[in-house]
Design an enzyme around this catalytic site. Structure first.
Site, short mmCIF file in Angstrom:
data_model
loop_
_atom_site.label_atom_id
_atom_site.label_comp_id
_atom_site.label_asym_id
_atom_site.label_seq_id
_atom_site.Cartn_x
_atom_site.Cartn_y
_atom_site.Cartn_z
N TYR A 170 1.16 -1.32 0.01
CA TYR A 170 0.02 -0.14 -0.30
C TYR A 170 0.88 1.12 0.31
CZ TYR A 170 -4.21 -3.02 1.34
OH TYR A 170 -4.63 -4.14 1.27
N LYS A 185 3.73 -15.19 2.83
CA LYS A 185 3.14 -16.33 1.77
C LYS A 185 4.80 -16.20 1.49
CE LYS A 185 1.34 -18.20 -1.40
NZ LYS A 185 0.40 -19.55 -1.51
N ASP A 197 -3.15 -18.42 2.24
CA ASP A 197 -4.43 -19.10 1.89
C ASP A 197 -4.62 -19.70 3.05
OD1 ASP A 197 -2.04 -20.42 1.74
OD2 ASP A 197 -1.94 -20.99 -0.70
N ASP A 240 -5.65 -6.55 5.77
CA ASP A 240 -6.97 -5.78 5.35
C ASP A 240 -7.91 -6.87 4.97
OD1 ASP A 240 -8.51 -3.97 4.90
OD2 ASP A 240 -7.07 -3.32 2.90
N ASP A 297 -11.03 -8.77 7.50
CA ASP A 297 -12.49 -8.48 7.19
C ASP A 297 -12.96 -9.08 6.75
OD1 ASP A 297 -12.50 -5.92 6.71
OD2 ASP A 297 -12.12 -5.35 4.67
#
Length: 356
Positions: A142, A191, A223, A247, A251
């Site tokens: 970001y 990851k 994942d 993020d 959620d």
């Protein structure tokens, strides 16, 4: 004690829910002998309309000069067609960077009174869960280099993920310190089988773990973490991860609690100044109707008392009041059963204050 709080009401339902939290804080001040002073500043779409910029310098300066910051929400369809650097959401990245808010704490708790609202199967929901997601907030993709260039297939866009050792070390310590106050388990999500930044992330996490021999650390690929959150969320205590992964996973975690309208968050720096906000958006479709759920913002105010002001007893008081309201069956429309009665924003706030 006297505390100065910057109010960033923002857009949509932001003003309504921030005002509810202010009422609760005023009641806490009355009950415990504190004085909270509130100063409003513009942010997001409201700031664009008034000044042409989503994050005016006056707002940045006001937040820096306050003891803490309470944020409502930003954005809405009115500003959707603006360029990326002029959109209301740009203000969020800007204020996080300006205040050095590198840590985002997002609790995801399934309240027993709301177990029926959990979308997971009953055998999973009945066990409940109480997860704290520790998200790195000022690094990663970001905040990396981005733009357009000529590529193999013509013009292409790019966003760059980058993490330094220092950024990973400081968020790791927050996660381990947080776990020490809970169940002493940290799941580090990365990851590392694909990304170089994740390989550094994992290496540094294990180095810092040596300083916390009393805390269990395990690595979880992102994942798999997404799958495990819906298979068995109770296995997690503290989850620590990068900006983008955090993020997305936070959620996901919010949805399995039954309502995104219930969840608070805290964004912290290395001092006691923090920014506190509900994790839901501006909900422009219900703005001004008086039906928004204020609980996430009220609980964000409780987190402010705990993390910025070290007022744990006062924070506990708010959280117990919310528990009492829910256990008594009181609901706003987003958490009420179909056809069941529901309270307005003000009525739910009144109910919490009554129990304080």
């Amino acid at each position: 004690m006297n505390y100065s709080i910057a109010l960033l009401r923002g857009d949509g339902i932001g003003p309504e829910i921030v005002d509810s939290a202010v009422r609760v804080l005023e009641k806490v001040g009355e009950k415990f002998g504190h004085n909270f002073s509130f100063t409003p500043y513009l942010i997001g779409g409201a700031a664009i309309d008034a000044t042409g910029a989503p994050l005016p310098q006056e707002t940045v300066d006001g937040c820096k000069n306050s003891d803490s910051v309470l944020l409502g929400s930003v954005g809405g369809p009115k500003w959707d067609n603006l360029p990326g650097d002029k959109r209301p959401e740009k203000a969020l990245l800007g204020i996080r960077s300006a205040l050095g808010l590198f840590t985002n704490l997002r609790p995801a708790k399934l309240y027993p009174a709301l177990a029926e609202a959990c979308p997971l199967k009953e055998s999973v929901a009945e066990n409940g869960f109480d997860i704290m997601i520790v998200r790195e907030l000022t690094g990663g993709i970001y905040f990396g280099d981005r733009g357009y260039r000529e590529g193999k297939y013509g013009k292409e866009a790019y966003d760059t993920e980058c993490y330094s050792r220092m950024e990973i070390e400081r968020i790791a310590r927050v996660a381990f310190e947080t776990a020490r106050k809970r169940s002493k388990k940290v799941a580090s999500v990365d990851k590392a089988n694909v990304l170089e930044t994740s390989r550094l992330w994992r290496k540094v996490m294990h180095e810092i773990a040596e300083e916390y021999p009393d805390v269990e650390l395990r690595d979880v690929l992102v994942d798999n973490a997404a799958m495990q959150l819906v298979r068995n969320p109770a296995q997690f205590d503290v989850i620590v991860t990068s900006n983008m992964f955090g993020d997305i996973l936070s959620d996901e975690a919010s949805q399995i609690t039954g309502s995104i309208g219930m969840l608070p968050s805290a964004s912290l720096n290395e001092t006691t100044v923090g920014m506190y906000e509900p994790i839901h958006g501006s909900a422009p479709d219900i703005a001004g109707k008086g039906i928004a759920n204020p609980i996430a913002t009220i609980l964000s105010a409780a987190m402010m008392l705990r993390y910025s002001f070290s007022l744990s007893e006062e924070a506990d008081c708010i959280e117990k009041a919310v528990d009492s309201v829910l256990n008594d069956g009181l609901r706003t429309s987003d958490i009420a059963a179909i056809g069941a009665p529901s309270l307005s924003t003000d009525e739910m706030t009144d109910a919490v204050i009554a129990r304080l």
